[in-house]
Design an enzyme around this catalytic site. Structure first.
Site, PDB file in Angstrom:
ATOM      1  N   HIS A   1       0.835  -1.188   0.000  1.00 53.71           N
ATOM      2  CA  HIS A   1       0.000   0.000   0.000  1.00 53.71           C
ATOM      3  C   HIS A   1       0.876   1.247   0.000  1.00 53.71           C
ATOM      4  CE1 HIS A   1       0.951   0.431   4.251  1.00 53.71           C
ATOM      5  NE2 HIS A   1       0.571  -0.815   4.439  1.00 53.71           N
TER       6      HIS A   1
HETATM    7  P1  TYD Z   1      -1.733  -2.571   7.376  1.00 47.98           P
HETATM    8  O1  TYD Z   1      -1.235  -1.164   7.488  1.00 47.98           O
HETATM    9  O2  TYD Z   1      -2.462  -2.938   6.140  1.00 47.98           O
HETATM   10  O3  TYD Z   1      -0.531  -3.594   7.607  1.00 47.98           O
HETATM   11  P2  TYD Z   1       0.826  -3.872   6.783  1.00 47.98           P
HETATM   12  O4  TYD Z   1       1.096  -2.712   5.914  1.00 47.98           O
HETATM   13  O5  TYD Z   1       1.849  -4.004   7.813  1.00 47.98           O
HETATM   14  O6  TYD Z   1       0.678  -5.122   6.050  1.00 47.98           O
HETATM   15  O7  TYD Z   1      -2.613  -2.879   8.647  1.00 47.98           O
HETATM   16  C1  TYD Z   1      -3.123  -4.179   8.904  1.00 47.98           C
HETATM   17  C2  TYD Z   1      -4.364  -4.028   9.764  1.00 47.98           C
HETATM   18  O8  TYD Z   1      -4.055  -3.441  11.024  1.00 47.98           O
HETATM   19  C3  TYD Z   1      -5.445  -3.157   9.140  1.00 47.98           C
HETATM   20  O9  TYD Z   1      -6.685  -3.770   9.383  1.00 47.98           O
HETATM   21  C4  TYD Z   1      -5.392  -1.876   9.899  1.00 47.98           C
HETATM   22  C5  TYD Z   1      -4.824  -2.269  11.248  1.00 47.98           C
HETATM   23  N1  TYD Z   1      -3.957  -1.219  11.824  1.00 47.98           N
HETATM   24  C6  TYD Z   1      -4.402  -0.482  12.901  1.00 47.98           C
HETATM   25  O10 TYD Z   1      -5.528  -0.655  13.394  1.00 47.98           O
HETATM   26  N2  TYD Z   1      -3.578   0.469  13.436  1.00 47.98           N
HETATM   27  C7  TYD Z   1      -2.329   0.708  12.935  1.00 47.98           C
HETATM   28  O11 TYD Z   1      -1.596   1.589  13.452  1.00 47.98           O
HETATM   29  C8  TYD Z   1      -1.897  -0.055  11.803  1.00 47.98           C
HETATM   30  C9  TYD Z   1      -0.539   0.166  11.187  1.00 47.98           C
HETATM   31  C10 TYD Z   1      -2.734  -1.015  11.295  1.00 47.98           C
END
Ligand code: TYD
Length: 136
Positions: free
Chosen positions: A51
């Site tokens: 992302h």
């Molecule tokens: P995401 O940012 O997509 O993870 P990565 O980039 O590490 O693969 O986040 C995964 C899930 O966690 C998504 O449902 C949102 C949640 N999340 C939070 O609730 N708070 C946060 O600070 C972060 C980074 C993610």
């Protein structure tokens, strides 16, 4: 754009009892720190990220073990191996990132400029590309 993403040498206080590193807002990162999160217990072969963010700035640090970060500004890509607790990777806004090749026991800590906000995410690469190329 991708040239704005830099490796930051964090202070390291060597000590026979174990080293110490710290991160200060507005000094080692060009923002006020609002949030810290970390990835851990990553199974072998898994990938995170996939992302980009409209506004969020981040500093990514390998607290333990190692992993690879691929940065993409819509025009160019860079792959960076993070494996030192005193090295931070600054990621500016509008950068698509993928994180993979986690070693066992790796911990990826992220220092962030804003609270979590799903509206700040691009989760579709083509939508990101449209905006990134238009902006650039
Ligand atoms: P995401 O940012 O997509 O993870 P990565 O980039 O590490 O693969 O986040 C995964 C899930 O966690 C998504 O449902 C949102 C949640 N999340 C939070 O609730 N708070 C946060 O600070 C972060 C980074 C993610």
């Amino acid at each position: 754009m991708i040239d704005s993403c830099k490796l930051v040498d964090l202070p390291k206080i060597p000590d026979a009892r174990g080293n110490l590193t710290f991160v200060e807002a507005d000094r080692h990162v060009p923002f006020s720190i609002k949030r810290i999160y970390y990835l851990y217990d990553v199974p072998g072969g898994a990938a995170r990220g996939g992302h980009a963010h409209r506004e969020l700035q981040q500093l990514m640090i390998s607290m333990s073990g190692s992993f690879d970060v691929t940065l993409d500004d819509g025009r160019r890509r860079r792959r960076i191996h993070l494996n030192r607790s005193y090295l931070g990777l600054y990621i500016c806004p509008m950068i698509w990132r993928e994180i993979d090749n986690f070693s066992s026991g790796a911990v990826c800590m992220v220092v962030a400029s804003h609270f979590y906000d799903e509206n700040d995410y691009f989760r579709d690469y083509n939508m990101f590309l449209k905006e990134a190329v238009y902006e650039g």
